[in-house]
Design an enzyme around this catalytic site. Structure first.
Site, PDB file in Angstrom:
ATOM      1  N   ALA A 232     -60.422 -10.474 -22.278  1.00  0.00           N
ATOM      2  CA  ALA A 232     -60.428 -10.215 -20.768  1.00  0.00           C
ATOM      3  C   ALA A 232     -61.035  -8.985 -20.602  1.00  0.00           C
ATOM      4  O   ALA A 232     -61.244  -8.611 -19.554  1.00  0.00           O
ATOM      5  CB  ALA A 232     -58.845 -10.065 -20.456  1.00  0.00           C
TER       6      ALA A 232
ATOM      7  N   ILE B 257     -55.989 -15.113 -21.580  1.00  0.00           N
ATOM      8  CA  ILE B 257     -55.520 -15.979 -22.403  1.00  0.00           C
ATOM      9  C   ILE B 257     -54.247 -16.682 -21.475  1.00  0.00           C
ATOM     10  O   ILE B 257     -53.820 -17.586 -22.033  1.00  0.00           O
ATOM     11  CB  ILE B 257     -54.919 -15.424 -23.704  1.00  0.00           C
ATOM     12  CG1 ILE B 257     -54.062 -14.395 -23.498  1.00  0.00           C
ATOM     13  CG2 ILE B 257     -56.173 -15.296 -24.599  1.00  0.00           C
ATOM     14  CD1 ILE B 257     -53.266 -13.995 -24.829  1.00  0.00           C
TER      15      ILE B 257
ATOM     16  N   SER C 218     -42.759  -7.466 -28.394  1.00  0.00           N
ATOM     17  CA  SER C 218     -43.542  -8.188 -27.986  1.00  0.00           C
ATOM     18  C   SER C 218     -44.344  -9.268 -28.837  1.00  0.00           C
ATOM     19  O   SER C 218     -44.514 -10.299 -28.675  1.00  0.00           O
ATOM     20  CB  SER C 218     -44.452  -7.990 -27.100  1.00  0.00           C
ATOM     21  OG  SER C 218     -45.365  -6.965 -27.255  1.00  0.00           O
ATOM     22  N   LYS C 219     -44.602  -8.403 -29.844  1.00  0.00           N
ATOM     23  CA  LYS C 219     -45.278  -9.227 -31.153  1.00  0.00           C
ATOM     24  C   LYS C 219     -44.340  -9.965 -31.762  1.00  0.00           C
ATOM     25  O   LYS C 219     -44.746 -11.097 -32.447  1.00  0.00           O
ATOM     26  CB  LYS C 219     -46.056  -8.061 -32.029  1.00  0.00           C
ATOM     27  CG  LYS C 219     -47.231  -7.491 -31.438  1.00  0.00           C
ATOM     28  CD  LYS C 219     -48.440  -8.556 -30.862  1.00  0.00           C
ATOM     29  CE  LYS C 219     -49.192  -8.860 -32.333  1.00  0.00           C
ATOM     30  NZ  LYS C 219     -50.312 -10.041 -31.985  1.00  0.00           N
TER      31      LYS C 219
ATOM     32  N   TYR D  58     -43.655  -2.708 -27.848  1.00  0.00           N
ATOM     33  CA  TYR D  58     -44.842  -3.339 -28.365  1.00  0.00           C
ATOM     34  C   TYR D  58     -44.255  -4.323 -29.602  1.00  0.00           C
ATOM     35  O   TYR D  58     -44.945  -5.479 -29.739  1.00  0.00           O
ATOM     36  CB  TYR D  58     -46.096  -2.376 -28.843  1.00  0.00           C
ATOM     37  CG  TYR D  58     -47.102  -2.900 -30.030  1.00  0.00           C
ATOM     38  CD1 TYR D  58     -47.788  -4.008 -29.698  1.00  0.00           C
ATOM     39  CD2 TYR D  58     -46.998  -2.298 -31.144  1.00  0.00           C
ATOM     40  CE1 TYR D  58     -48.586  -4.539 -30.682  1.00  0.00           C
ATOM     41  CE2 TYR D  58     -47.670  -2.913 -32.076  1.00  0.00           C
ATOM     42  CZ  TYR D  58     -48.587  -3.905 -31.867  1.00  0.00           C
ATOM     43  OH  TYR D  58     -49.485  -4.427 -32.924  1.00  0.00           O
ATOM     44  N   SER D  59     -43.668  -3.709 -30.322  1.00  0.00           N
ATOM     45  CA  SER D  59     -43.294  -4.454 -31.676  1.00  0.00           C
ATOM     46  C   SER D  59     -42.528  -5.558 -31.295  1.00  0.00           C
ATOM     47  O   SER D  59     -42.663  -6.688 -31.809  1.00  0.00           O
ATOM     48  CB  SER D  59     -42.790  -3.616 -32.727  1.00  0.00           C
ATOM     49  OG  SER D  59     -41.766  -2.845 -32.127  1.00  0.00           O
TER      50      SER D  59
ATOM     51  N   THR E 179     -48.556  -7.867 -36.783  1.00  0.00           N
ATOM     52  CA  THR E 179     -48.658  -6.411 -37.164  1.00  0.00           C
ATOM     53  C   THR E 179     -47.218  -6.375 -38.047  1.00  0.00           C
ATOM     54  O   THR E 179     -46.060  -7.099 -38.126  1.00  0.00           O
ATOM     55  CB  THR E 179     -48.157  -5.431 -35.837  1.00  0.00           C
ATOM     56  OG1 THR E 179     -48.026  -4.370 -36.570  1.00  0.00           O
ATOM     57  CG2 THR E 179     -47.269  -6.078 -35.065  1.00  0.00           C
ATOM     58  N   ASP E 180     -47.256  -5.464 -39.088  1.00  0.00           N
ATOM     59  CA  ASP E 180     -46.102  -5.048 -39.748  1.00  0.00           C
ATOM     60  C   ASP E 180     -44.948  -4.375 -38.881  1.00  0.00           C
ATOM     61  O   ASP E 180     -43.937  -4.234 -39.329  1.00  0.00           O
ATOM     62  CB  ASP E 180     -46.445  -4.158 -41.070  1.00  0.00           C
ATOM     63  CG  ASP E 180     -47.119  -2.840 -40.432  1.00  0.00           C
ATOM     64  OD1 ASP E 180     -47.342  -2.500 -39.375  1.00  0.00           O
ATOM     65  OD2 ASP E 180     -47.102  -1.890 -41.387  1.00  0.00           O
ATOM     66  N   GLU E 181     -45.328  -4.055 -37.735  1.00  0.00           N
ATOM     67  CA  GLU E 181     -44.183  -3.078 -36.923  1.00  0.00           C
ATOM     68  C   GLU E 181     -43.123  -4.011 -36.533  1.00  0.00           C
ATOM     69  O   GLU E 181     -42.324  -3.519 -35.970  1.00  0.00           O
ATOM     70  CB  GLU E 181     -44.996  -2.580 -35.593  1.00  0.00           C
ATOM     71  CG  GLU E 181     -45.922  -1.561 -36.152  1.00  0.00           C
ATOM     72  CD  GLU E 181     -46.326  -0.601 -35.005  1.00  0.00           C
ATOM     73  OE1 GLU E 181     -45.627  -0.298 -34.003  1.00  0.00           O
ATOM     74  OE2 GLU E 181     -47.394  -0.308 -34.770  1.00  0.00           O
TER      75      GLU E 181
END
Length: 365
Positions: free
Chosen positions: A32, A58, A161-162, A158-159, A132-134
């Protein structure tokens, strides 16, 4: 052909460059081009028929359908994500939209395409989700490192949402049989890293004589992974990973943030001495002798996880991968790259980036 999402971002562009230098297979790259997406990362592929770039989102279902129908990829590698914790604290909705809704729509488009493949192509197809590891939360000083069976406990928008995107990917495998692979990596560093993250921010600020903002006491610990090692791991998982499995990717380099900053300062002292460059402290105007003079501890961010650590033994045991770089070799290569690519740095330091840094750190330093 493989289909890469987010291939103009930091990790995605490094993957595309590595892929094109190691294989003859074509890459369809959808990005994007939000603030951290940068086609300058891929300038060396500008005239290459091996790299086909499409600017798009996406979340755009019709575009995804069109790209699958036209290009018929054998695999999807999903890098596209909002990824900065600080930005997620200030504006979490964009993270839900891209990381959760975007991943869902990509999965739906992929599933529709995959269902229409012939049996052999269907069996060979892969959807690799880069995470991610988060998502695992935070560790105490003596806790064992994150493994693939560590329960999820995300602590930032953030984590979270992942984690949501990871769960969707898992569900599409267990519900629909989609052959997915998930990788959860530790903190990446290396070339083309947008300078809002710790290491590039320290390099860019130091060379400009600006404060080097370190959250809290600087004792937050992360595992550090050179980006080219990460990309090699992803290629290995794509080639040989078992569908439905998760693979943790780490560098075996647990370091406190303040130690990272001091290492960067020491390398800059060696490779680009402040005295020879005439660097002055941006606030005081005084000449600098050592870049570490710029370190400024700032108020910690809300909910800041204390420690991450990755146990990457499964990836080494099952697929034979381990990092090629130590932290010492990787960080030296990274600092050297930024010193040699000041034109790239200048190109990303536009008004919106400077406004962001001032908003995030200006009142704290």
């Amino acid at each position: 052909m493989i289909f890469v999402t987010g291939g103009a971002g930091f990790i995605g562009s490094n993957f595309v460059l590595q892929w094109c230098s190691n294989t003859d297979e074509t890459v369809l790259n959808l990005d994007a081009l939000t603030y951290a997406g940068n086609l300058a990362n891929l300038q060396s592929l500008e005239q290459s028929p091996q790299h086909r770039f499409v600017q798009g989102d996406i979340r755009d279902t019709e575009l995804l359908k069109q790209l699958f129908a036209e290009h018929k990829p054998r695999a999807v590698l999903h890098f596209a994500a909002e990824s900065h914790v600080d930005r997620s604290i200030i504006g979490p909705e964009a993270f839900v939209e891209t990381n959760v809704v975007g991943t869902f729509r990509l999965l739906e488009a992929t599933r529709a395409y995959w269902n229409g493949l012939e049996a052999a192509d269907k069996a060979a197809f892969r959807f690799l989700h880069v995470s991610t590891d988060e998502v695992y939360g935070t560790l105490g000083p003596n806790d064992p490192a994150f493994s693939e069976t560590t329960p999820y406990a995300p602590n930032s928008p953030y984590s979270a949402s992942k984690a949501g995107s990871d769960h969707m990917v898992r569900a599409y495998h267990h519900t629909y049989g989609l052959p997915v692979l998930t990788t959860n990596c530790s903190n990446n560093y290396g070339p083309y890293h947008f300078p809002e993250k710790l290491i590039p921010l320290m390099i860019v600020n130091a060379l400009a004589g600006k404060p080097l903002p370190v959250y809290g006491d600087g004792q937050q610990i992360r595992d550090w992974l050179y980006v080219e090692d990460h990309c090699a791991a992803i290629r290995r998982v794509l080639d040989a990973g078992t569908p439905g499995e998760t693979y943790n990717v780490g560098g075996w380099n647990e370091k406190a943030n303040i130690d990272i900053v001091q290492t960067v300062c020491a390398l800059l002292d060696e490779l680009a001495p402040a005295g020879k460059r005439g660097v002055r402290h941006a606030k005081t105007g005084e000449s600098l002798t050592h870049y570490a003079e710029l370190i400024a501890f700032v108020t910690d961010r809300p909910g800041h996880d204390r420690r991450y650590a990755i146990d990457a033994r499964k990836l080494e045991r099952e697929l034979g991968w381990k990092p090629a770089e130590t932290f010492e070799t990787g960080i030296r290569k990274t600092v050297q790259w930024y010193l040699a690519n000041q034109d790239w740095v200048t190109g990303v330091l536009d008004g919106s980036y400077r406004d962001w840094v001032q908003t995030q750190y200006g009142a704290k330093a």
